[in-house]
Design a protein around this motif. Sequence first.
Motif, PDB file in Angstrom:
ATOM      1  N   LYS A 289       0.833  -1.203   0.000  1.00 31.68           N
ATOM      2  CA  LYS A 289       0.000   0.000   0.000  1.00 31.68           C
ATOM      3  C   LYS A 289       0.869   1.255   0.000  1.00 31.68           C
ATOM      4  O   LYS A 289       0.591   2.218  -0.737  1.00 31.68           O
ATOM      5  CB  LYS A 289      -0.927   0.002   1.225  1.00 31.68           C
ATOM      6  CG  LYS A 289      -1.904   1.181   1.255  1.00 31.68           C
ATOM      7  CD  LYS A 289      -2.832   1.095   2.444  1.00 31.68           C
ATOM      8  CE  LYS A 289      -3.865   2.221   2.412  1.00 31.68           C
ATOM      9  NZ  LYS A 289      -3.247   3.560   2.342  1.00 31.68           N
TER      10      LYS A 289
ATOM     11  N   ASN B 125       2.238   1.834  -3.463  1.00 31.11           N
ATOM     12  CA  ASN B 125       1.250   2.473  -4.332  1.00 31.11           C
ATOM     13  C   ASN B 125       1.094   3.960  -4.005  1.00 31.11           C
ATOM     14  O   ASN B 125       1.036   4.814  -4.896  1.00 31.11           O
ATOM     15  CB  ASN B 125      -0.102   1.772  -4.192  1.00 31.11           C
ATOM     16  CG  ASN B 125      -0.289   0.661  -5.208  1.00 31.11           C
ATOM     17  OD1 ASN B 125       0.252   0.715  -6.300  1.00 31.11           O
ATOM     18  ND2 ASN B 125      -1.061  -0.345  -4.852  1.00 31.11           N
ATOM     19  N   ASP B 126       0.995   4.268  -2.707  1.00 31.59           N
ATOM     20  CA  ASP B 126       0.767   5.647  -2.294  1.00 31.59           C
ATOM     21  C   ASP B 126       1.965   6.544  -2.625  1.00 31.59           C
ATOM     22  O   ASP B 126       1.802   7.717  -2.981  1.00 31.59           O
ATOM     23  CB  ASP B 126       0.484   5.705  -0.791  1.00 31.59           C
ATOM     24  CG  ASP B 126      -0.842   5.050  -0.426  1.00 31.59           C
ATOM     25  OD1 ASP B 126      -1.668   4.853  -1.352  1.00 31.59           O
ATOM     26  OD2 ASP B 126      -1.044   4.703   0.759  1.00 31.59           O
TER      27      ASP B 126
ATOM     28  N   HIS C  23       0.077   3.892  -8.801  1.00 28.78           N
ATOM     29  CA  HIS C  23      -0.413   2.544  -9.114  1.00 28.78           C
ATOM     30  C   HIS C  23       0.365   1.880 -10.251  1.00 28.78           C
ATOM     31  O   HIS C  23       0.418   0.657 -10.331  1.00 28.78           O
ATOM     32  CB  HIS C  23      -1.901   2.598  -9.459  1.00 28.78           C
ATOM     33  CG  HIS C  23      -2.773   2.889  -8.275  1.00 28.78           C
ATOM     34  ND1 HIS C  23      -3.071   1.939  -7.331  1.00 28.78           N
ATOM     35  CD2 HIS C  23      -3.388   4.027  -7.879  1.00 28.78           C
ATOM     36  CE1 HIS C  23      -3.846   2.470  -6.392  1.00 28.78           C
ATOM     37  NE2 HIS C  23      -4.055   3.747  -6.699  1.00 28.78           N
TER      38      HIS C  23
ATOM     39  N   THR D  54       3.552   1.858 -10.546  1.00 25.58           N
ATOM     40  CA  THR D  54       4.648   1.154  -9.884  1.00 25.58           C
ATOM     41  C   THR D  54       4.140  -0.091  -9.171  1.00 25.58           C
ATOM     42  O   THR D  54       4.801  -1.141  -9.172  1.00 25.58           O
ATOM     43  CB  THR D  54       5.349   2.089  -8.888  1.00 25.58           C
ATOM     44  OG1 THR D  54       5.887   3.209  -9.588  1.00 25.58           O
ATOM     45  CG2 THR D  54       6.486   1.362  -8.171  1.00 25.58           C
ATOM     46  N   GLY D  55       2.955   0.020  -8.578  1.00 29.02           N
ATOM     47  CA  GLY D  55       2.372  -1.154  -7.941  1.00 29.02           C
ATOM     48  C   GLY D  55       2.107  -2.269  -8.934  1.00 29.02           C
ATOM     49  O   GLY D  55       2.399  -3.443  -8.665  1.00 29.02           O
ATOM     50  N   ASP D  56       1.573  -1.908 -10.091  1.00 29.41           N
ATOM     51  CA  ASP D  56       1.346  -2.916 -11.138  1.00 29.41           C
ATOM     52  C   ASP D  56       2.661  -3.527 -11.609  1.00 29.41           C
ATOM     53  O   ASP D  56       2.756  -4.732 -11.846  1.00 29.41           O
ATOM     54  CB  ASP D  56       0.610  -2.286 -12.322  1.00 29.41           C
ATOM     55  CG  ASP D  56      -0.835  -1.954 -12.010  1.00 29.41           C
ATOM     56  OD1 ASP D  56      -1.343  -2.439 -10.969  1.00 29.41           O
ATOM     57  OD2 ASP D  56      -1.469  -1.223 -12.794  1.00 29.41           O
TER      58      ASP D  56
ATOM     59  N   GLU E  87      -2.024  -7.875  -3.433  1.00 32.19           N
ATOM     60  CA  GLU E  87      -0.606  -8.248  -3.440  1.00 32.19           C
ATOM     61  C   GLU E  87      -0.383  -9.632  -2.848  1.00 32.19           C
ATOM     62  O   GLU E  87       0.746 -10.002  -2.524  1.00 32.19           O
ATOM     63  CB  GLU E  87       0.213  -7.211  -2.658  1.00 32.19           C
ATOM     64  CG  GLU E  87       0.020  -7.237  -1.156  1.00 32.19           C
ATOM     65  CD  GLU E  87      -1.193  -6.446  -0.666  1.00 32.19           C
ATOM     66  OE1 GLU E  87      -1.204  -6.057   0.511  1.00 32.19           O
ATOM     67  OE2 GLU E  87      -2.118  -6.215  -1.473  1.00 32.19           O
TER      68      GLU E  87
END
Length: 387
Positions: free
Chosen positions: A263, A266-267, A271, A273-275, A301
């Motif tokens: 989390k 992502n923050d 998003h 980078t999260g993907d 995740e």
Amino acid sequence: MIDIQTFMLALGIGNISFALLMVAYIRDTEPSPGLRIWTWARLIAGATQLMAFARPQLGVPVLVLLEPVGWIAGLALEVAAYCTFFGFRNWQRIVYPLAGLALLVACTAPLAGASYSELMLLISFLFALCAISTAYVLLHPALKNPSLLQRIIGVNDAVFGLAIVVWAAGAVERGQLDLFELGATQFTAYISGYALMIVNGFGFLLMCKQRNDAAMKRLASTDDLTGLLNRREFLARADAARMLALRQRQPIALLMLDIDHFKQLNDRFGHATGDEALLLFARTTDGILREHDILGRMGGEEFALALPGTDLAGAMQAAERLRQATMEIRLLTCGNHYTMTVSIGLVVIESNEDLPAALARADRGLYAAKRNGRNRIEEGGAVRRAA
């Protein structure tokens, strides 16, 4: 025995009807690559066959030139459809020049005094070349795991092409260039071979349907982002592996994996980078796991992994390899300044334990790894017995 004009009429009506069926199929589904080209090939072939039927009755000289153009255009599109369907590159560099050369010869031959029968003999050789070309595409070694349908059509095309070559060469040798003077055996063989080419049209449509069905199955069973199994498919395959291990009296380990601080990732970086983190993690595991290991994305995740034929020590080694490999992942979208880690909970499924209970134990191990500082592996504990 039917005459050649009646046969051409039947083929023309059949091919045009078949093309209309393909149009209806394309409207109701996502067309496979090459299907539109194949539809045009069938339509042009049907129109040319109707032209061959009408030519003697109409007596229009221009049809003698238009007919071979139609034959060659239809054959070229047929080869193009197969090349496009199977993703062959640079096929245009071969098909288009050959089709252009054939058109040039076919259009100039009547002007040079060639008879209609001689022109049709040339078209027969082109038919053979087309059939052998499509057989080459269907049976090419670069195509991995060809379906039985694909092999049947490929062999059929090869046999048909060779049969046409033998027939045409024999006609030249005997000097029997008039199709109307063929014997019953040769005529039957010619019609049978041509009919098989129409059957190939249904085969092409079935191959398109096979590909669409496979794509729908992949969509129903895989995660869109990572390409891993989705939760439902993982649970189904893992439970099947558990039952097989039980019958074979083999161990099977189960792991729950969670990317740490996802989390915050992502923050902080967004998003995208999260993907990227999820996708690279999936690719990393693909280089470590065995072919029969089962990995799925459970959501967000969180991932789950079943290791058939693996005891506790082997599962610990596999989990450690995954943990170490995860720390080597570098995320380009955040400038390679972030080190990913993963927490892992691990259990060996007991013989009297169902999959949900084993997942719950592995999940307890995962939460223990989170509580104890993350980036670590924890066992899920013993099976809880009812009092």
